[in-house]
Structures are given as C-alpha cells and as structure tokens.
Enzyme design. Structure first.
Site: not given
Ligand SMILES: *Cc1c(COP(=O)(O)O)cnc(C)c1O
Length: 401
Positions: A94, A116, A383
């Site tokens: 993010k 948000e 992610s």
């Molecule tokens: C917020 C988040 C997501 C989901 O958001 P996307 O916009 O679909 O990537 C996925 N993995 C993590 C670690 C997150 O913090």
C-alpha cells in the site's frame, strides 16, 4: 495461451469496457479533472518520477526481492516464486500508492490529505507518507474497525495523523469511504483524497495502477534474470485489486502469461458470508464506479465477511471486471479456512508469515499449479506481512497470547 491484451485502458471517459467511469456528485468533477490532468503532467515530468523512484528505493526499500520458494516448488512440481511486498516499509504494497499520491498532492498545491481505511493498513501507509512529505492528514475509519484494529489507530496517531471515527451504517470501511467523499466534496480546493486501492471514480483506478505497477515491472526483470523466460502464471489476492493489478500490468501484453486473482470466499456461498464479487455479485454502481458488486435485488449493497479485513469490500476494481470479461485474467475464491491453512503452510515451509490477504492467493497455489505443466513457473504476490494478523489468528485458533 491467454487472451490478447486489452486495448489501452482506461479510455478517455475513464472506462474499462463497460466498467469504471465517474459516478459522483457534479461538484467533484472539476477536482477529478484537475487530478487527471495534474497526474498526466506529473507522470511525464522526470523531476516527479525521479523523486517517486528515489523514495521507493531509499524509503520503502525497493526493489522488493523475488524469492524462489524451494520447498513449495518441490511440493507442487512447479517453480514457485514469491514477490516480497511484505518486506516494504510499513509491511505491504500500500505504501507504493500512498507515497505516489501524497507526492502528487503536494505538487498540485494541496494542503491537506484525507483517506479512509478499513484494517488500517492504507491509513498507516498514508499517515507515513504525510509525515515524510509534510502534509496534514485526517483518516476516516469505522468505529467497529477502530476497535478491531486498535494498534493501527495508535500507529496513525503516532505518525501525526488525526483519526476520525465513523459511526454510521455498519461502522466499517464503506461508511468511512462515504465520510471521506463527503469531506472531499466540502473541501476540494485544498484537499486531496488519497484513495487506497484501484477503485473509485476515474482517474483513481488509473493513478493507483500506475503507482503500483512497479511490482510487476520489477518482477518481470527479476524472473527473466533468474529463469531466462517469462512466468506461466501470476497469482494475487483481490480486495479492491491494487496489488493484483500492480503485479499484472507489466505482463498484460505477454499472451503466454496467465493471470489469477483470488477473492475472499469467507465462510460460505451465502450473500453476506463472503466478499467474492465475481461469484455472487452482479454489475452495478457503488462509490464512484461501475463494476461487479455484492447487492440485493433492489441494488442495495450487501454486508460482506472475510477473515481478512483487506479483502472485505462489496465491490471490485473496475479493471478486474474488464479483464475477467475479456478472459485475460481468471478469478478464483478462497475460504477463510483455506487461507488460514495457507498462512501456516508458508510460515512452516518457507519461513515467511504472510498477511491474511496474501494467504488467500497462497490458498489457491495448488489449484493454479495443477493448471500449469510440470516445471511451469508461477509468481505469487505476497502483498503484505502477517505481523498485523497474528493476534487475530491466535484468537480464531483459540490460543491465548
Ligand atoms: C489492503 C491489502 C490488500 C487488498 O487490497 P488490494 O487493493 O486488493 O491489493 C491485500 N493485501 C494486503 C497486505 C493489504 O494490506
């Protein structure tokens, strides 16, 4: 062979085929126009992109590694690589988008950032970027989410941001988004709304994708260096869709590379028990965009459930809806239980505790591997890291900490 890449998207109306667009109050259109042209100009300016790249390197710690997962590869009979967004500063992908947007807001002369957040990950990333770049920051968060994610509320405040509780609706993310949109309508001249995923009215999905595309650009170079060829598949979880589109984008024209997105299957197939928009939803309009949405017969947004807060949203990014229609990307679902199992598996086999969101992608690893030839290559986007989730997982598993 996967389907060919779509034509250049979004089109000049902010459309990905029938999806996307700008479903917002008229008062916001000038701000979206300003943002669109300001972003296009910034992205052509070497001063801006150079500063963005410098911060990604020196502050976030990019490039993130592409780790060969030796044991998972042995288990699956395919070559499994992990894109390590978990190693970024603040623990997830993010920060790429938050830094880019806050940098852009400063360039556009904005004095104030609003955002948000649901689980608090985007809130922490935005608060971090605002501290670094020196802009005032206010973050809207549902009061129910504030209770569940108290450590992240404290982090945002430590970083100098104001956190405002939202007590309407279900006291969660969708209510926080409504409140942020309301604030933006009232303060649009001096305020930038830093939207946290590849969602919302045009140009937000485009801006977020552009800032997150670094994930796939790096992964493409890294896999070519490691294997001398492109991967056969990409695998990522899909909340709003930003980590997935960030990985996918650089491979869009590579027809041999299949793309798999994973939605939250929650605790069952009933409406209200999951967040699998493509497997229980229908096209509609929500919070600025046309896309696939979990709704009732009257078009009212339905409640969602997922063990992972980051995937727990009733709508999916419009570009994913388009890629699915085209057959360019495929979407699967992974249940709470399967995701928890996948979290344990990665921790035990590779020494990496993934975020619960990322665990949903990992929970479909075997499914995707079965669709590839023996020796095929798959890149999984990790992610984020699981530190934020350990207390919740312990609670679910009945372990006292
Ligand atoms: C917020 C988040 C997501 C989901 O958001 P996307 O916009 O679909 O990537 C996925 N993995 C993590 C670690 C997150 O913090």
């Amino acid at each position: 062979m996967a389907k060919p890449a779509p034509a250049r998207t979004p089109d000049r109306h902010g459309r990905f085929g029938p999806y996307g667009g700008r479903y917002v109050p008229e008062t916001l259109i000038p701000a979206l126009d300003e943002l669109e042209s300001g972003f296009a100009k910034a992205w052509r300016d070497k001063g801006f992109t150079g500063e963005f790249r410098r911060l990604l390197a020196d502050f976030v710690g990019r490039p993130s590694p592409l780790t060969f997962a030796a044991k998972l590869s042995k288990e699956t009979g395919r070559k499994v690589y992990l894109k390590r967004e978990d190693l970024n500063h603040t623990g997830a992908h993010k920060i790429n988008n938050a830094l880019g947007q806050v940098l852009l807001a400063k360039r556009l002369g904005k004095k104030r950032i609003i955002a948000e957040t649901g689980a608090g990950q985007h809130g922490v990333a935005t608060a971090t970027a605002c501290a670094l770049i020196g802009l005032k920051c206010r973050i809207y968060m549902g009061t129910e989410d504030m209770r569940r994610q108290a450590p992240n509320v404290f982090r945002m405040r430590l970083l100098g941001s104001e956190v405002v509780g939202v007590d309407s609706g279900t006291h969660t993310l969708k209510d926080a988004v409504n409140e942020a949109l309301r604030d933006w309508v009232a303060n649009v001249t001096d305020t930038h709304y830093c939207l946290g995923t590849a969602y919302g009215p045009h140009p937000f999905p485009l801006i977020c994708r552009t800032f997150q595309a670094v994930i796939g650009q790096e992964a493409r170079k890294q896999i070519l260096k490691a294997e001398g060829r492109l991967p056969d598949a990409l695998l990522a979880c899909v909340g709003g869709g930003s980590n997935a589109i960030g990985l996918f984008h650089a491979f869009m024209k590579d027809a041999t590379v299949r793309m798999f997105g994973v939605e939250a299957g929650g605790r069952g197939a009933q409406l209200g028990d999951h967040a699998a928009r493509f497997d229980g939803g229908r096209p509609g309009v929500f919070q600025g965009a046309a896309t696939w949405i979990l709704q009732d017969d009257a078009g009212q947004i339905q409640g969602t459930h997922s063990v992972s807060a980051g995937l727990d949203y009733a709508a999916v990014g419009p570009e994913h809806a388009f890629l699915r229609d085209l057959g360019r990307a495929e979407y699967l679902r992974c249940s709470d239980t399967e995701a928890l199992k996948a979290m344990h598996r990665l921790a035990e086999t590779e020494g990496i505790i993934p975020a619960l969101e990322s665990s949903h992608a990992l929970g479909r690893l075997d499914t995707v591997c079965e669709r590839l030839k023996k020796g095929g290559i798959v890149i999984v986007n990790v992610s984020g890291r699981g530190d934020k989730d350990v207390a919740e997982v312990a609670r679910i598993e009945g372990v006292a900490l």
